[in-house]
Motif scaffolding. Structure first.
Motif, PDB file in Angstrom:
ATOM      1  N   ALA A 125      15.273 -31.952  -5.685  1.00  0.00           N
ATOM      2  CA  ALA A 125      14.798 -31.678  -7.045  1.00  0.00           C
ATOM      3  C   ALA A 125      14.183 -32.937  -7.654  1.00  0.00           C
ATOM      4  O   ALA A 125      13.153 -32.867  -8.336  1.00  0.00           O
ATOM      5  CB  ALA A 125      15.939 -31.162  -7.907  1.00  0.00           C
ATOM      6  N   PHE A 126      14.791 -34.092  -7.401  1.00  0.00           N
ATOM      7  CA  PHE A 126      14.259 -35.361  -7.884  1.00  0.00           C
ATOM      8  C   PHE A 126      12.866 -35.608  -7.308  1.00  0.00           C
ATOM      9  O   PHE A 126      11.949 -36.027  -8.015  1.00  0.00           O
ATOM     10  CB  PHE A 126      15.214 -36.503  -7.506  1.00  0.00           C
ATOM     11  CG  PHE A 126      14.712 -37.864  -7.859  1.00  0.00           C
ATOM     12  CD1 PHE A 126      14.789 -38.331  -9.159  1.00  0.00           C
ATOM     13  CD2 PHE A 126      14.148 -38.684  -6.892  1.00  0.00           C
ATOM     14  CE1 PHE A 126      14.318 -39.595  -9.493  1.00  0.00           C
ATOM     15  CE2 PHE A 126      13.678 -39.943  -7.213  1.00  0.00           C
ATOM     16  CZ  PHE A 126      13.767 -40.399  -8.517  1.00  0.00           C
TER      17      PHE A 126
ATOM     18  N   ASP B 173      23.556 -28.233   1.555  1.00  0.00           N
ATOM     19  CA  ASP B 173      22.672 -28.761   0.513  1.00  0.00           C
ATOM     20  C   ASP B 173      23.435 -29.204  -0.725  1.00  0.00           C
ATOM     21  O   ASP B 173      22.961 -30.047  -1.476  1.00  0.00           O
ATOM     22  CB  ASP B 173      21.642 -27.704   0.100  1.00  0.00           C
ATOM     23  CG  ASP B 173      20.697 -27.358   1.237  1.00  0.00           C
ATOM     24  OD1 ASP B 173      20.617 -28.122   2.218  1.00  0.00           O
ATOM     25  OD2 ASP B 173      20.029 -26.315   1.131  1.00  0.00           O
ATOM     26  N   ASP B 174      24.638 -28.650  -0.944  1.00  0.00           N
ATOM     27  CA  ASP B 174      25.418 -28.978  -2.139  1.00  0.00           C
ATOM     28  C   ASP B 174      26.615 -29.887  -1.851  1.00  0.00           C
ATOM     29  O   ASP B 174      27.459 -30.097  -2.717  1.00  0.00           O
ATOM     30  CB  ASP B 174      25.873 -27.697  -2.830  1.00  0.00           C
ATOM     31  CG  ASP B 174      26.794 -26.849  -1.956  1.00  0.00           C
ATOM     32  OD1 ASP B 174      26.933 -27.137  -0.745  1.00  0.00           O
ATOM     33  OD2 ASP B 174      27.366 -25.881  -2.490  1.00  0.00           O
TER      34      ASP B 174
ATOM     35  N   ASP C 157      28.601 -33.091  -1.819  1.00  0.00           N
ATOM     36  CA  ASP C 157      28.492 -34.291  -2.651  1.00  0.00           C
ATOM     37  C   ASP C 157      28.530 -35.548  -1.778  1.00  0.00           C
ATOM     38  O   ASP C 157      29.565 -35.914  -1.226  1.00  0.00           O
ATOM     39  CB  ASP C 157      29.597 -34.332  -3.696  1.00  0.00           C
ATOM     40  CG  ASP C 157      29.326 -35.339  -4.790  1.00  0.00           C
ATOM     41  OD1 ASP C 157      28.925 -36.488  -4.470  1.00  0.00           O
ATOM     42  OD2 ASP C 157      29.499 -34.982  -5.966  1.00  0.00           O
TER      43      ASP C 157
ATOM     44  N   GLU D 139      23.137 -38.793 -10.888  1.00  0.00           N
ATOM     45  CA  GLU D 139      23.266 -37.359 -10.636  1.00  0.00           C
ATOM     46  C   GLU D 139      22.118 -36.831  -9.773  1.00  0.00           C
ATOM     47  O   GLU D 139      22.255 -35.805  -9.121  1.00  0.00           O
ATOM     48  CB  GLU D 139      23.320 -36.587 -11.953  1.00  0.00           C
ATOM     49  CG  GLU D 139      24.604 -36.802 -12.723  1.00  0.00           C
ATOM     50  CD  GLU D 139      25.835 -36.290 -11.992  1.00  0.00           C
ATOM     51  OE1 GLU D 139      25.804 -35.153 -11.476  1.00  0.00           O
ATOM     52  OE2 GLU D 139      26.823 -37.029 -11.921  1.00  0.00           O
ATOM     53  N   SER D 140      21.003 -37.535  -9.760  1.00  0.00           N
ATOM     54  CA  SER D 140      19.844 -37.112  -8.971  1.00  0.00           C
ATOM     55  C   SER D 140      20.034 -37.358  -7.486  1.00  0.00           C
ATOM     56  O   SER D 140      19.205 -36.942  -6.681  1.00  0.00           O
ATOM     57  CB  SER D 140      18.591 -37.860  -9.440  1.00  0.00           C
ATOM     58  OG  SER D 140      18.295 -37.546 -10.776  1.00  0.00           O
TER      59      SER D 140
ATOM     60  N   ALA E  99      19.976 -32.062  -4.942  1.00  0.00           N
ATOM     61  CA  ALA E  99      19.638 -32.886  -6.105  1.00  0.00           C
ATOM     62  C   ALA E  99      18.521 -33.872  -5.765  1.00  0.00           C
ATOM     63  O   ALA E  99      17.611 -34.090  -6.572  1.00  0.00           O
ATOM     64  CB  ALA E  99      20.876 -33.632  -6.601  1.00  0.00           C
TER      65      ALA E  99
ATOM     66  N   THR F 202      23.309 -37.014  -5.837  1.00  0.00           N
ATOM     67  CA  THR F 202      24.628 -36.582  -5.391  1.00  0.00           C
ATOM     68  C   THR F 202      24.601 -35.659  -4.184  1.00  0.00           C
ATOM     69  O   THR F 202      25.528 -35.667  -3.380  1.00  0.00           O
ATOM     70  CB  THR F 202      25.396 -35.876  -6.534  1.00  0.00           C
ATOM     71  OG1 THR F 202      24.605 -34.798  -7.015  1.00  0.00           O
ATOM     72  CG2 THR F 202      25.712 -36.846  -7.660  1.00  0.00           C
ATOM     73  N   THR F 203      23.550 -34.850  -4.070  1.00  0.00           N
ATOM     74  CA  THR F 203      23.471 -33.869  -2.981  1.00  0.00           C
ATOM     75  C   THR F 203      22.054 -33.836  -2.411  1.00  0.00           C
ATOM     76  O   THR F 203      21.114 -34.347  -3.025  1.00  0.00           O
ATOM     77  CB  THR F 203      23.816 -32.452  -3.487  1.00  0.00           C
ATOM     78  OG1 THR F 203      22.814 -32.033  -4.417  1.00  0.00           O
ATOM     79  CG2 THR F 203      25.193 -32.390  -4.133  1.00  0.00           C
TER      80      THR F 203
END
Length: 87
Positions: free
Chosen positions: A74-75, A26-27, A29, A64-65, A71, A67-68
């Motif tokens: 979350a967006f 999930d993280d 990049d 940044e929304s 992210a 990148t992963t």
């Protein structure tokens, strides 16, 4: 399917077809590692518009929304209309 599962599945199907979805962290990049480039980012945004009803003209499309997987999720949670993309 949860949002994070849907995002991971989409990224793998579109950009990493030889990688099992469970292997994409999930993280990880996506931009820095060259998985998603500028044209791929447009594909991601178009998918978000179609699946979640997000209007790209009315939300902040901060790189940044995207990148992963986390992210992007979350967006979605911040930008999508309620109950959008429910499967």
């Amino acid at each position: 399917m949860t949002h994070i599962q849907a995002v991971r599945t989409f990224i793998v199907e579109e950009f990493l077809p030889d990688v099992p979805a469970g292997e994409l962290a999930d993280d990880h990049d996506l931009l820095e590692n060259g998985i998603v480039d500028s044209l791929g980012l447009l594909k991601v945004i178009a998918w978000l518009e179609d699946r979640y009803g997000i209007d790209a003209d009315t939300v902040d499309l901060d790189p940044e929304s995207f990148t992963t997987v986390a992210a992007i999720t979350a967006f979605i949670e911040q930008s999508a209309p309620k109950n959008a993309g429910a499967v």
